[in-house]
Write an enzyme that holds these catalytic residues in place. Structure first.
Site, mmCIF file in Angstrom:
data_model
loop_
_atom_site.group_PDB
_atom_site.id
_atom_site.type_symbol
_atom_site.label_atom_id
_atom_site.label_comp_id
_atom_site.label_asym_id
_atom_site.label_seq_id
_atom_site.Cartn_x
_atom_site.Cartn_y
_atom_site.Cartn_z
ATOM 1 N N CYS A 84 11.064 -15.281 17.992
ATOM 2 C CA CYS A 84 11.405 -14.178 17.093
ATOM 3 C C CYS A 84 10.518 -12.979 17.395
ATOM 4 O O CYS A 84 10.959 -11.837 17.425
ATOM 5 C CB CYS A 84 11.178 -14.574 15.641
ATOM 6 S SG CYS A 84 12.099 -16.003 15.131
ATOM 7 N N CYS A 152 18.226 21.005 -4.090
ATOM 8 C CA CYS A 152 16.899 20.428 -4.356
ATOM 9 C C CYS A 152 16.858 18.986 -3.864
ATOM 10 O O CYS A 152 15.859 18.516 -3.332
ATOM 11 C CB CYS A 152 16.602 20.407 -5.852
ATOM 12 S SG CYS A 152 16.638 22.017 -6.614
ATOM 13 N N ASP A 577 -14.840 -40.247 -1.274
ATOM 14 C CA ASP A 577 -15.832 -39.865 -0.291
ATOM 15 C C ASP A 577 -17.125 -39.621 -1.062
ATOM 16 O O ASP A 577 -17.087 -39.117 -2.173
ATOM 17 C CB ASP A 577 -15.354 -38.581 0.408
ATOM 18 C CG ASP A 577 -16.321 -38.150 1.472
ATOM 19 O OD1 ASP A 577 -16.727 -39.011 2.260
ATOM 20 O OD2 ASP A 577 -16.668 -36.955 1.512
#
Lengths: 891, 125
Positions: A84, A152, A577
């Site tokens: 891509c 404008c 742990d």
């Protein structure tokens, strides 16, 4: 600019908060800081002498070069692969006036060098669009005053288009506003306004119409909910109002108007036709959605609740109308019954049920709404030395942001100066405010309490912790618990199966039922269709999942998916742990032992003074320990590190040795008096160090990685929940066992190499257990992935931990307890809902089909069936909402 | 058994057969989405009492962009879920909401509303 001497923030000298002390002027950011200073000016004035370097500012916008070319950074949406990036680079590169193009697939940004006189940002953006991608853009609605004519409009549009970074602009004269699409990384609102004002018009802010941003969509959804609720209530009221006279005339025997409603009289005929017309109106207005939805479903060869209700009420209405208009069709007069009451009442009740459900569902998604609501709208940033309020979306990396007391911190970052305490409860679930000073991390969406500070933005937009949390929660809420897949299979067969059951019941009643058989057959057919509630079945799992995941998020527990939640309640074992999970992961001073008449403070002071000069990690623990105990330290006169042994230093004229046994031996110091104590401390998992003063043994200081305050309670709680708690660590067995003893864990795997952690988790799985692993997400990633459920203990803003199924923002073990607890509570709720929904349908459908009639003479009125159906799904949603009030353990 | 009973029984059983066939056994209409030159496959899905089209055939391995347009306010269809991709979208009524998925492997990927009442599927080939 100068510094606020109290909080350390940069303040302008024009501030109204000023004080004088010892002939010098001091400036403050707020009244709070000024009053603090006035209370003890000496203390702050002293500290003020230390000057901080001013923070460097960096800008990330479009940059212009001397040759007139410009660099443009465009965020790209829709890139999925590296090809891509190549496609975009090629497509954009072909444009005349474009120089270098580079697309970064990781950050989804395109960097384009271009000549604005030859090609516009819009053309670049369009060419990216033609390649099939979109450019990230914002839409600004700007009010413009002073426009009188169509010229404008063109003038402003042309002016706007010339601004680099503005993609499209459309000015509307009638509404006096302009809709401007721009790339926020390139241009901000301010210059856009400046251009319009330079052209001679006034600008004013209107509410920005932002498309595709979740927060805004949520509000729109809320609005849609409200509208839907109101519209349903109107439909209900209409149906209910019609129901009253219809029911009155449908039961002439009960209401004593038998003579008036005698079949064959003209009064009967008029009332009947009026009822037919009134109920037709109810079907057309109140019941319209049943029919449109049923037809749409039929086209796609599926059936749903609407199919059932629509067929049920149409059958009742058609039968009644045939009976009224062509009574001669029926062989006997008893057959020409009317069921207009069924039509009106069933529609009224089902619609009421739907309205109540909309109400209840709004509450279910409150958690995510709350999270979205945490996002700040504006940020006060320092740009070009000035403070400006800008919309959140325009904050870029490295912006310096100012936060005052009581304000919301807009994005994630690191405090550069100032100090304050911050309430982070909404993100981490931590109830107490957290103290923040220079170098500390702050999280976007949290609230600044007391002081002011400045911080540097480190994560903005979709990368902030809050945005990621919202994303994760939405993802989890959209995922499916495995149990839901089974339910879905059932649900997809459900509605047609109910119609088939209804027809079968009709045949059986027609063939074998009592007279008038046709009337009975019709009643059971309608009741069967109406009582069945596929909705309750379909909504049972997702609604509880939504509430449960939201409940977790409110408490700093991010559950990644429905399957994680479902597995979490089936766990048998949990592996923790040691370092950083059970323990703080940072050594701290634990013991000071003295001999030969030395005092504790004396030893600690000397040890800390020596270690101040050292860079050893254990040294920091001793220095911090001394500070905590308010022991003074002095500077060393000489310092000599002896590798593998310790240090030798001179402090206030004393010769100090600090180190292990080898160091003592080297200086032939007799350490026998403390050898036993050393062994004992080591047994406890601590690291003891000898201290000798002037060649004489003085004592010991011991440091250890200490256990987190809540670890012991949490482990006990986990064991109480029936989980086997196992500890896993790379440390030696002695230290591991010592920590395990402290928190009450009996099974320990010590000396485990990081790469073997996953293997050990597998070992426990081989015992036939469902295992959860709790770790830090970085070193433990393979083990987290191996476990049935991986729980990562997060730190601050790092919440999207890939390997984990559950992330705990607050880094302690009580979060693990809460995570398992919330999973169990949610699954229990899901089971209740499913049981309720299945039980209701399994019981309700046969009763409606008239199964009880031959035995007890019980036959369900279709109106009762309608009421039951309407409230069954409301009950499910209400039950799920009960979870919101669930009190988590240990929280 | 009277003639009426026989007729009702036969008609009823016939209807049952028809319903079973129509809802469960008949082939659903498939809508095949072509791939644009950019490599994106894009589909527009109307949401009103159901998804139309509801069976969408795409090429596997390429991104699919689905544009949902919910043309009703009934809360049922408010959310669309893609459980296989863990993606969801809240469909704002009368607005197009885009969602992107990439079915990497050939197979069937279901999508549905929040309550599991409306169904559709993406067939990747």
């Amino acid at each position: 600019m100068t510094k606020d001497p109290v909080c350390g923030m940069s303040v302008d000298e024009s501030t109204e908060f000023q004080s004088e002390f010892e002939g010098k002027k001091f400036f403050f950011c707020s009244a709070a800081c000024k009053s603090k200073f006035d209370a003890e000016p000496g203390k702050y004035a002293e500290a003020h002498k230390e000057q901080f370097p001013a923070a460097q500012l960096k800008k990330a916008t479009a940059t212009s070069h001397a040759d007139g070319t410009q660099n443009l950074k465009l965020p790209i949406i829709g890139m999925h692969c590296s090809t891509c990036a190549v496609t975009i680079e090629k497509t954009v590169g072909k444009l005349a006036g474009v120089g270098q193009v580079h697309v970064n697939i990781a950050t989804n940004d395109a960097f384009v060098e271009y000549d604005p006189s030859r090609v516009s940002a819009k053309e670049i953006s369009e060419s990216i669009g033609s390649a099939g991608y979109r450019v990230g853009r914002e839409t600004l609605k700007l009010g413009i005053g002073g426009m009188y004519c169509a010229s404008c409009v063109t003038k402003i549009e042309d002016g706007l288009k010339r601004i680099p970074g503005v993609l499209t602009s459309s000015v509307d004269l009638a509404s006096e506003s302009a809709i401007i699409e721009y790339v926020p990384a390139v241009v901000q609102i301010k210059p856009i306004k400046d251009v319009v004002e330079k052209l001679g018009y006034k600008t004013f802010d209107t509410i920005p119409p932002r498309d595709g941003i979740e927060g805004e969509e949520m509000d729109e959804t809320q609005k849609a909910h409200q509208q839907e609720y109101k519209s349903l209530m109107r439909k209900f009221i209409f149906a209910a109002v019609v129901s009253v006279p219809v029911v009155f005339f449908s039961y002439p025997t009960i209401f004593g108007i038998m003579s008036f409603m005698k079949v064959g009289t003209s009064s009967f005929e008029i009332v009947s036709i009026a009822m037919a017309a009134a109920t037709l109106a109810v079907m057309a207005y109140s019941g319209a959605q049943f029919f449109t939805s049923a037809v749409a479903a039929f086209r796609s060869r599926s059936a749903n609740m609407n199919t059932l209700v629509a067929s049920g009420v149409s059958a009742a209405w058609l039968y009644s109308t045939v009976a009224v208009l062509f009574p001669s069709v029926f062989p006997s007069k008893t057959l020409a019954g009317e069921f207009y009451d069924v039509v009106a009442v069933v529609i009224a009740l089902v619609i009421l049920g739907m309205a109540l459900e909309v109400r209840a569902k709004g509450k279910s998604s409150e958690a995510i709404k709350k999270l979205i609501g945490l996002q700040a709208k504006t940020a006060r940033v320092v740009r070009d030395g000035k403070e400006t309020d800008i919309p959140m979306e325009e904050v870029v990396l490295d912006d310096i942001i100012i936060v005052r007391p009581g304000e919301k911190i807009p994005v994630d970052g690191i405090v550069t100066d100032g100090a304050s305490s911050v309430d982070e409860a909404m993100i981490t679930g931590e109830p107490l405010p957290v103290e923040k000073g220079a170098g500390d991390e702050v999280i976007g969406g949290t609230i600044n309490k007391t002081g002011s500070f400045r911080f540097k933005a480190t994560k903005v937009g979709k990368d902030t912790a809050l945005a990621q949390i919202i994303n994760m929660v939405q993802q989890a809420q959209s995922s499916k618990a495995p149990i839901a897949r089974t339910v879905d299979k059932v649900a997809s067969y459900f509605a047609p199966a109910v119609i088939i059951t209804g027809i079968l019941a009709f045949i059986v009643w027609f063939d074998f039922g009592p007279q008038p058989a046709l009337v009975y057959a019709l009643i059971v057919f309608v009741a069967t269709l109406v009582i069945a509630c596929p909705c309750a079945l379909g909504i049972a799992t997702p609604i509880s999942l939504m509430v449960g995941v939201g409940k977790g998020a409110e408490n700093g527990i991010l559950i990644r998916s429905g399957s994680a939640l479902e597995t979490a309640q089936k766990l048998n074992a949990i592996v923790l742990d040691k370092t950083g999970t059970i323990t703080k992961g940072k050594p701290a001073l634990t013991d000071v032992v003295t001999v030969n008449g030395f005092k504790e403070d004396e030893i600690l002071s000397l040890a800390a003074s020596v270690e101040k000069a050292s860079e050893h990690p254990l040294a920091e623990a001793i220095v911090n320990g001394a500070q905590d105990r308010k022991v003074k330290t002095t500077d060393t006169e000489s310092f000599n590190a002896i590798p593998g042994k310790g240090v030798e230093a001179k402090v206030t004229g004393k010769h100090v040795l600090l180190g292990n046994l080898k160091l003592m031996k080297q200086f032939s110091i007799d350490s026998a008096a403390l050898d036993q104590k050393v062994g004992q401390l080591a047994e406890d998992g601590k690291t003891p160090m000898y201290v000798a003063v002037d060649k004489k043994l003085a004592g010991l200081v011991a440091v250890a990685d200490t256990v987190k305050e809540d670890s012991k309670v949490a482990v006990a709680q986990l064991q109480k929940m029936g989980l086997e708690v196992v500890m896993l660590t790379g440390d030696n067995e002695r230290t591991a066992k010592a920590v395990a003893r402290q928190v009450g864990i009996t099974r320990v795997f010590a000396d485990v190499l990081p790469e073997d952690k996953a293997h050990n988790v597998q070992k426990i799985q081989m015992e036939g257990k469902k295992v959860a692993m709790v770790g830090d997400g970085i070193n433990d990633a393979p083990a987290l992935a191996q476990a049935d459920v991986g729980l990562a203990i997060g730190t601050g803003t790092d919440v999207a931990i890939e390997a984990s199924d559950i992330t705990l923002i607050k880094g302690n073990l009580s979060g693990v307890v809460a995570a398992i607890d919330v999973s169990r509570a949610t699954m229990k709720n899901i089971h209740q809902n499913l049981f309720g929904a299945f039980f209701y349908n399994i019981l309700g459908i046969p009763i409606a089909a008239g199964l009880l009639f031959p035995f007890f003479g019980i036959l369900l009125s279709p109106m009762i069936a309608g009421a039951a159906m309407a409230f069954s799904s409301v009950t499910v949603v209400t039950n799920a909402n009960r979870l919101r009030a669930y009190k988590l353990k240990l929280q | 058994m009277s003639i009426a009973q026989i007729i009702v029984t036969l008609a009823g059983l016939g209807l049952i057969g028809l319903i079973a066939w129509y809802f469960w056994f008949s082939e659903k209409k498939e809508t095949v989405i072509g791939t644009a030159a950019s490599g994106i496959q894009e589909a527009f899905i109307k949401v009103k009492g159901g998804y139309s089209p509801d069976v969408i055939v795409v090429e596997a391995g390429k991104p699919v962009r689905l544009n949902f347009n919910r043309e009703e306010t009934a809360v049922c269809s408010e959310q669309v879920l893609f459980p296989d991709f863990e993606k969801q979208a809240t469909l704002t009524p009368f607005k197009t909401v885009t969602l992107e998925i990439t079915p990497e492997k050939p197979g069937e990927y279901n999508f549905q509303c929040g309550m599991g009442m409306l169904h559709g599927k993406i067939i990747a080939r």
